[in-house]
Scaffold this motif. Structure first.
Motif, short mmCIF file in Angstrom:
data_model
loop_
_atom_site.label_atom_id
_atom_site.label_comp_id
_atom_site.label_asym_id
_atom_site.label_seq_id
_atom_site.Cartn_x
_atom_site.Cartn_y
_atom_site.Cartn_z
N ASN A 194 0.81 -1.23 0.00
CA ASN A 194 0.00 0.00 0.00
C ASN A 194 0.84 1.27 0.00
O ASN A 194 0.39 2.31 0.51
CB ASN A 194 -0.94 0.01 1.22
CG ASN A 194 -1.70 -1.29 1.38
OD1 ASN A 194 -2.21 -1.86 0.42
ND2 ASN A 194 -1.75 -1.80 2.61
N LEU A 195 2.03 1.23 -0.57
CA LEU A 195 2.93 2.38 -0.50
C LEU A 195 2.41 3.59 -1.27
O LEU A 195 2.78 4.73 -0.98
CB LEU A 195 4.32 2.00 -1.04
CG LEU A 195 5.06 0.93 -0.24
CD1 LEU A 195 6.41 0.64 -0.88
CD2 LEU A 195 5.24 1.35 1.21
N LYS A 196 1.53 3.38 -2.23
CA LYS A 196 1.02 4.50 -3.02
C LYS A 196 0.12 5.42 -2.22
O LYS A 196 -0.21 6.53 -2.67
CB LYS A 196 0.25 3.97 -4.23
CG LYS A 196 -0.99 3.15 -3.88
CD LYS A 196 -1.65 2.59 -5.13
CE LYS A 196 -2.87 1.73 -4.78
NZ LYS A 196 -3.50 1.15 -5.99
N TYR A 197 -0.28 5.01 -1.02
CA TYR A 197 -1.18 5.81 -0.20
C TYR A 197 -0.45 6.63 0.86
O TYR A 197 -1.08 7.15 1.79
CB TYR A 197 -2.21 4.93 0.49
CG TYR A 197 -3.29 4.44 -0.47
CD1 TYR A 197 -4.31 5.29 -0.90
CD2 TYR A 197 -3.29 3.13 -0.94
CE1 TYR A 197 -5.30 4.85 -1.76
CE2 TYR A 197 -4.27 2.68 -1.81
CZ TYR A 197 -5.27 3.55 -2.22
OH TYR A 197 -6.25 3.11 -3.09
N GLY A 198 0.87 6.76 0.76
CA GLY A 198 1.60 7.52 1.77
C GLY A 198 2.80 8.24 1.21
O GLY A 198 3.35 7.87 0.16
N ALA A 199 3.22 9.30 1.89
CA ALA A 199 4.43 10.03 1.54
C ALA A 199 5.16 10.37 2.84
O ALA A 199 4.52 10.63 3.87
CB ALA A 199 4.10 11.31 0.77
N ALA A 200 6.48 10.35 2.79
CA ALA A 200 7.29 10.61 3.98
C ALA A 200 8.17 11.84 3.76
O ALA A 200 8.63 12.09 2.64
CB ALA A 200 8.15 9.40 4.31
N LEU A 428 5.51 7.01 -1.40
CA LEU A 428 6.48 5.97 -1.03
C LEU A 428 6.69 4.98 -2.17
O LEU A 428 7.69 4.26 -2.19
CB LEU A 428 6.01 5.24 0.23
CG LEU A 428 6.12 6.06 1.52
CD1 LEU A 428 5.39 5.35 2.66
CD2 LEU A 428 7.57 6.30 1.89
N ALA A 429 5.76 4.93 -3.12
CA ALA A 429 5.91 4.10 -4.32
C ALA A 429 6.64 4.92 -5.38
O ALA A 429 6.12 5.20 -6.46
CB ALA A 429 4.56 3.62 -4.81
N GLY A 430 7.87 5.31 -5.07
CA GLY A 430 8.59 6.26 -5.90
C GLY A 430 9.01 5.75 -7.26
O GLY A 430 9.34 6.55 -8.15
N ASN A 431 9.02 4.45 -7.47
CA ASN A 431 9.41 3.89 -8.77
C ASN A 431 8.21 3.38 -9.56
O ASN A 431 8.38 2.77 -10.62
CB ASN A 431 10.42 2.75 -8.58
CG ASN A 431 11.78 3.26 -8.13
OD1 ASN A 431 12.01 4.45 -8.09
ND2 ASN A 431 12.67 2.34 -7.79
N ASP A 432 7.01 3.62 -9.05
CA ASP A 432 5.78 3.17 -9.72
C ASP A 432 5.38 4.21 -10.75
O ASP A 432 5.16 5.38 -10.43
CB ASP A 432 4.67 3.01 -8.67
CG ASP A 432 3.43 2.32 -9.25
OD1 ASP A 432 3.02 2.70 -10.36
OD2 ASP A 432 2.89 1.42 -8.58
#
Length: 543
Positions: A194-200, A428-432
C-alpha cells in the motif's frame, strides 16, 4: 405519473438538468495524539474524532500545550549564559498550531490520552480504529507517533496505510524519525504494501513557536543569580540571599536568653536574635511571619535546635555540594531586572517539530489555491526558522530516487532568498509509473470519492439506457470541469478522459441480471515537471 381527478389548473416542474457531482474536500487531516484534556460541553471526548476549525476551538476542547522546564545559568557579570531546555514529551498542540499557521483549515483531533500517559502503540492503533469510522478526513497525521520505539512506529504506519487501501479516500503523511537521517530504518521497516497511499518527509524543523512554561519550573543558577549559602549552627537552618553576590551578603547571629526569635535587615546584612536552645522550627515560624525579608530567605534543614555558640557576623558562603538554584517566580519581586532578562531569553527558545504538520498545511493551501492536481511542492513553509539538518542536492539524490526499494523520501530544504521549501512530491511508491506522485494519487482519491457519492442516486434505479445516460452525462460534466481547470492533461476532452457505460461496452447481459451497473472511467492525470532540463548549444554565425 400524476393523476388528475379534479378539474383545475396544475403546475408541474420538469427536470432537464442532469445530476451533478459535488467535489469532496481533499485536505482534512486527522491528528492522533495526546492532549491536556478531552472535554467538550462537559462530556468526555477521549478516543473520539472531534472536528475543529481554529486553534481556539482546539484549546477549549483539548487544552493547551504541555509545559517545558528550563535550567538557566547566570554569569558573574549578570548576563544569561547557557540555557538547558527539557522539552515537553507531547507536542500535538504545537503540531496543530503549526498546521493552522501554514494555511490549514478544518481538521479532526483524536485524543488517545493525557499528558500523564506515556506513548504506546496500542493507543495509536485504537486512534486509527476510531478514525476508520469517519468519512470526511482525507489525511492521516501521526507526528506524535514518531516518539514510539522504531518497530512500533513502523507498525502504526503500516496500519494507517492499510486503512487507506481499504477505504480509498485518504492519504498518509509520515515523518522520518529524528535519528534516522538517511531513512534506512524507515525503508526497511515500512514494508512493501500500500505504498502508493503515503508520503514521507524529512528532516525535523526548527519552528518559530515558543514553549509554554511555569515560572516555578525555570531554575536559575550561578553566582549572580543568588549568593552562596551558609548552613547555620549544626545544620539546623539555611540562609539564602537572592540578591547579587556582589552585595557581599552577611548573616549576624545574636544569642541571648530570650526565647522569641527576631530579625532585622540592614542593607545586605541579616541579623538574627535568638535564644540558646531555641528550636529551629520556631525560628522558621517567626521568619515566615516577618514582613520585611528583602532578598533573604531562611529554610529548615532538620529538627535540630540552636545550640550555644559565640555571637558573630559571617559572610554567606556556599557550603552545599551543588550550586543552589532559585526559581524564576522567587525573584519576580526582589530582582525584577534579572527576572525580565531571564524571561526574554527563555522566550527565544524555539520548538523543534516533525515536518508533517507544516506539510499538511501546505497540502491544504495548494488544494485551495491551485487544486489537488497541483503537486504540493516548491511551497514555502510558514513559522519555520529552518530544517535542523541541511540537505544538499547530493544528499537528496538518495532520498528522492531509491533504486533498491523504490521508496522515495521527500526533503524539506532551505534555499537562500526563498526560505524553507517542500522539495519533493513523491509517494512511497517512488518507482511506480502510475502512482509515483502525491498529486496523482490524491487526484484519483478525490475523483473516485466524489463520483462514488454522487452515484448513490442510481442505486435501485432501473438498470437501463436511461439511467446509463444520466450516469454518463453526470460524470462527464464533472470531469470536463476538472479538465478546464487544468487538472487533466490533453488538448481535447477525448484526450483528457473517457466515460464508458452500457451493454456490450462495460456490462454483459449476465451483469445486468445480477444487478451490476459498471462504469469505466479513464483519466489522463497531469504530472509534475520534476526535472526541468534546459539544453543549450552554439548557434553558428550566419553573416
Amino acid at each position: 405519473m400524476s393523476r388528475f381527478l379534479t378539474p383545475d389548473v396544475y403546475t408541474e416542474e420538469v427536470p432537464l438538468l442532469p445530476q451533478s457531482v459535488a467535489e469532496v474536500s481533499t485536505a482534512i487531516p486527522a491528528f492522533i495524539g495526546y492532549t491536556e484534556k478531552a472535554v467538550k460541553n462537559g462530556k468526555d471526548i477521549g478516543n473520539m474524532a472531534i472536528r475543529v476549525s481554529t486553534l481556539l476551538e482546539f484549546k477549549e476542547a483539548f487544552g493547551g500545550a504541555q509545559t517545558a522546564s528550563f535550567n538557566v545559568k547566570v554569569n558573574d557579570d549578570n548576563t544569561i549564559g547557557n540555557i538547558e531546555v527539557t522539552a515537553p514529551q507531547h507536542t500535538l498542540y504545537h503540531a496543530v498550531d503549526l498546521y493552522f499557521k501554514n494555511g490549514g483549515g478544518d481538521c479532526y483531533i483524536i485524543s488517545i490520552g493525557s499528558y500523564q500517559n506515556d506513548y504506546n502503540k496500542a493507543s495509536f492503533l485504537k486512534g486509527l480504529e476510531v478514525l476508520s469510522k469517519e468519512d470526511e478526513p482525507t489525511l492521516i497525521m501521526l507526528s506524535e507517533a514518531v516518539r514510539l520505539d522504531t518497530v512500533d512506529y513502523h507498525e502504526v504506519c503500516q496500519s494507517a496505510l492499510a486503512q487507506c487501501q481499504e477505504l480509498k479516500d485518504r492519504f498518509c503523511i509520515f515523518d522520518i524519525q529524528k535519528d534516522d537521517e538517511d531513512a534506512t530504518s524507515f525503508r526497511n521497516g515500512i514494508g512493501t504494501n500500500n505504498l502508493k497511499y503515503g508520503a514521507a518527509y524529512t528532516p525535523y524543523l526548527q519552528t518559530s513557536l515558543t514553549y509554554r512554561y511555569n515560572e516555578d519550573n525555570v531554575l536559575i543558577s550561578g553566582s549572580s543569580a543568588n549568593a552562596a549559602v551558609q548552613l547555620e549552627i549544626a545544620g539546623a537552618i539555611r540562609v539564602v540571599y537572592n540578591g547579587s553576590v556582589q552585595d557581599a551578603p552577611k548573616v549576624k547571629i545574636n544569642k541571648g536568653s530570650g526565647s522569641i526569635p527576631s530579625f532585622s535587615i540592614s542593607e545586605a546584612t541579616l541579623t538574627i536574635n535568638v535564644g540558646v536552645g531555641t528550636p529551629a522550627s520556631e525560628i522558621i515560624d517567626t521568619w515566615n511571619s516577618f514582613s520585611d525579608k528583602g532578598d533573604f530567605d531562611i529554610t529548615l534543614l532538620n529538627g535540630a535546635t540552636i545550640v550555644e555558640s559565640s555571637t558573630g557576623t559571617s559572610d554567606l558562603i556556599n557550603t552545599a555540594d551543588d550550586e543552589v538554584s532559585v526559581s524564576l517566580s522567587s525573584i519576580k519581586e526582589s530582582r525584577s531586572e534579572l527576572y525580565s532578562r531571564v524571561v526574554s531569553e527563555v522566550s527565544k527558545q524555539r520548538i523543534v517539530l516533525p515536518p508533517s504538520a507544516a506539510v499538511a498545511g501546505a497540502y491544504a493551501t495548494t488544494d485551495r489555491e491551485r487544486g489537488v492536481w497541483k503537486a504540493p511542492a516548491n511551497v514555502s513553509l510558514n513559522a519555520i526558522i529552518g530544517p535542523v539538518r541541511k540537505i544538499t542536492s547530493k544528499d537528496q539524490e538518495k532520498l528522492n530516487v531509491d533504486a533498491t526499494s523504490g521508496k522515495s523520501i521527500n526533503a524539506i530544504r532551505s534555499f537562500v532568498g526563498k526560505g524553507t521549501m517542500v522539495w519533493g512530491a513523491r509517494t512511497l511508491a517512488g518507482n511506480d509509473n502510475e502512482w509515483r506522485y502525491v498529486s496523482v494519487r490524491r487526484l484519483f482519491n478525490m475523483i473516485e470519492e466524489s463520483t462514488k457519492k454522487a452515484s448513490q442516486f442510481a442505486v435501485f434505479e432501473s438498470n437501463d439506457a436511461v439511467t446509463w445516460l444520466k450516469m454518463k452525462a453526470m460524470i462527464e460534466s464533472f470531469l470536463y470541469g476538472i479538465w478546464q481547470q487544468g487538472g487533466l492533461a490533453g488538448a481535447t476532452e477525448e484526450q483528457a478522459y473517457f466515460v464508458n457505460i452500457g451493454l456490450g461496452k462495460t456490462m454483459t447481459q449476465q451483469d445486468i441480471l445480477e444487478g451490476k451497473m459498471i462504469v469505466e472511467i479513464g483519466l489522463a492525470a497531469v504530472r509534475p515537471a520534476e526535472f526541468i532540463i534546459l539544453k543549450f548549444s552554439h548557434k553558428l554565425q550566419e553573416a
